[in-house]
Design a protein around this motif. Sequence first.
Motif, PDB file in Angstrom:
ATOM      1  N   SER A 263       0.853  -1.189   0.000  1.00 47.50           N
ATOM      2  CA  SER A 263       0.000   0.000   0.000  1.00 47.50           C
ATOM      3  C   SER A 263       0.888   1.238   0.000  1.00 47.50           C
ATOM      4  CB  SER A 263      -0.937   0.019   1.219  1.00 47.50           C
ATOM      5  OG  SER A 263      -2.182  -0.603   0.933  1.00 47.50           O
ATOM      6  N   ASN A 322      -4.504   0.580  -1.100  1.00 54.12           N
ATOM      7  CA  ASN A 322      -4.426   1.630  -2.123  1.00 54.12           C
ATOM      8  C   ASN A 322      -3.107   1.571  -2.895  1.00 54.12           C
ATOM      9  OD1 ASN A 322      -2.577   2.507  -0.256  1.00 54.12           O
ATOM     10  ND2 ASN A 322      -3.656   4.392   0.296  1.00 54.12           N
ATOM     11  N   GLU A 328      -8.024   4.851  -3.783  1.00 58.37           N
ATOM     12  CA  GLU A 328      -8.933   3.702  -3.916  1.00 58.37           C
ATOM     13  C   GLU A 328      -9.472   3.286  -2.556  1.00 58.37           C
ATOM     14  OE1 GLU A 328      -8.952  -0.941  -5.494  1.00 58.37           O
ATOM     15  OE2 GLU A 328      -7.214   0.326  -5.849  1.00 58.37           O
TER      16      GLU A 328
END
Length: 446
Positions: A263, A322, A328
């Motif tokens: 991430s 994300n 996102e």
Amino acid sequence: MKTTATFRRRQRGSVSIIVAVSLIALLGILGLAVDSGLGYMIKARLDAATDGAVIAAGEAVTRGANQTEQTNNAQQAATAFFAANYPAGFLGSSVTAGTPSIVFNGGTVTIGMNAQASVPVSFTKVLGFKVLNVSASSQAIRKTLDMAFVIDTTGSLNSSGVPAAVRSNAVAFLNNFDVTNDRVALMHFAYGTVVDVPFNGDARGFDRTTMTADINKYTFNGSTNSAEAIWNARNQLNTVITQPSSLRVIVFFSDGAPNSFSSFFTTNQSGCNNTAGTIASPDSPGTMSGLYNMNALNQTLGSPCFQSNVTKLVTAMPKWYNAHNVNEQTFPIWPVSAPRAVPNGTITYVNVNRASRNLLEAMASAARDEGTYVFTLGYGPELVQPAGPDNELGQDLLKCMANTADSLSRCYNPKQPVGVYCYAATPADLKPCFSQLASQILRISK
């Protein structure tokens, strides 16, 4: 008296005629029953033989580098299967099987076969019949296939005999699929995921030669970031291909539960905050490391964005996965209460392991919601031994991914595609497991 005797003789003659006619009729009825039963058995055997022949052709049509080779292989398989399942002279019949038809049309292959059998009749000869003719016709349509093939190349697989077995059986697995019509993407993972051969857009076929060369070069090291691999598999199926095939499949091979994920992380180094990377947790409570390149097998991001003790760099986990889009918000990391509690973004052994497992299950479920079958193959003793912060079995995660009927009750969803999980306890078990997955995929492609 003479008249009466004559009448009786005539009456006896009439009865004889009636009996004779009735006998012929009874023989005809008996003949119809016997010969019809014979015809029914021949018809059933003929139907089974042609049905099996076109199914065998559907599996064999994947072999060959071009349509000419594939047609020959399919026809040979159909002919051989028919001959094996309709023995010469079955119940006194003689059979003629037509040449199987193989029609390629936009990725779909339609296979047809006709056969006729003749058998001399017995009792119905009295009705003027000499031969009973039976025919059968079968057709199979092989669906178009899009498949993302994901291979675990983590360090836990780097033991005697295992890498060679993984390479050889992965290559053999690919040989079951049609290089001119099926679409296949190949990738492998550890700390990150490398897409070796992506889908070629909407073009049909795949480059098996290049994939074979890539697989044979695989090395095995690094941690298990399974969620990143599934993300890439879904991405290939959902974005690289804009005209999906009628059958979509992810085949996922691994030897353990995930303990890493990627991430955009909040760090105490300003130059690292805009770079996505992977945090890796050990298999037992200890020091976590990171950040690793999520697009490479085993590569750190380098100074200052890597620390052997990642808690000295990363201050918190994001609330959402994300790694490919910082904004996102599809797969939550925390706060999460089920199936595994991740109550906050603190970088701990428990939180990182639970988040890794939650993401993997959630992404596999999302793929199934999109109509994709997930097939999983698990290797080795670690899968059946309790591990991680919650003493889970790794194979339970793989069953949940595949949505098998014997998976955990919280996982199984009969409304989603039901896949297959196969467990290989030893390197020798990899061959039958890969064969089972290939067979099941080809079965549902018909």
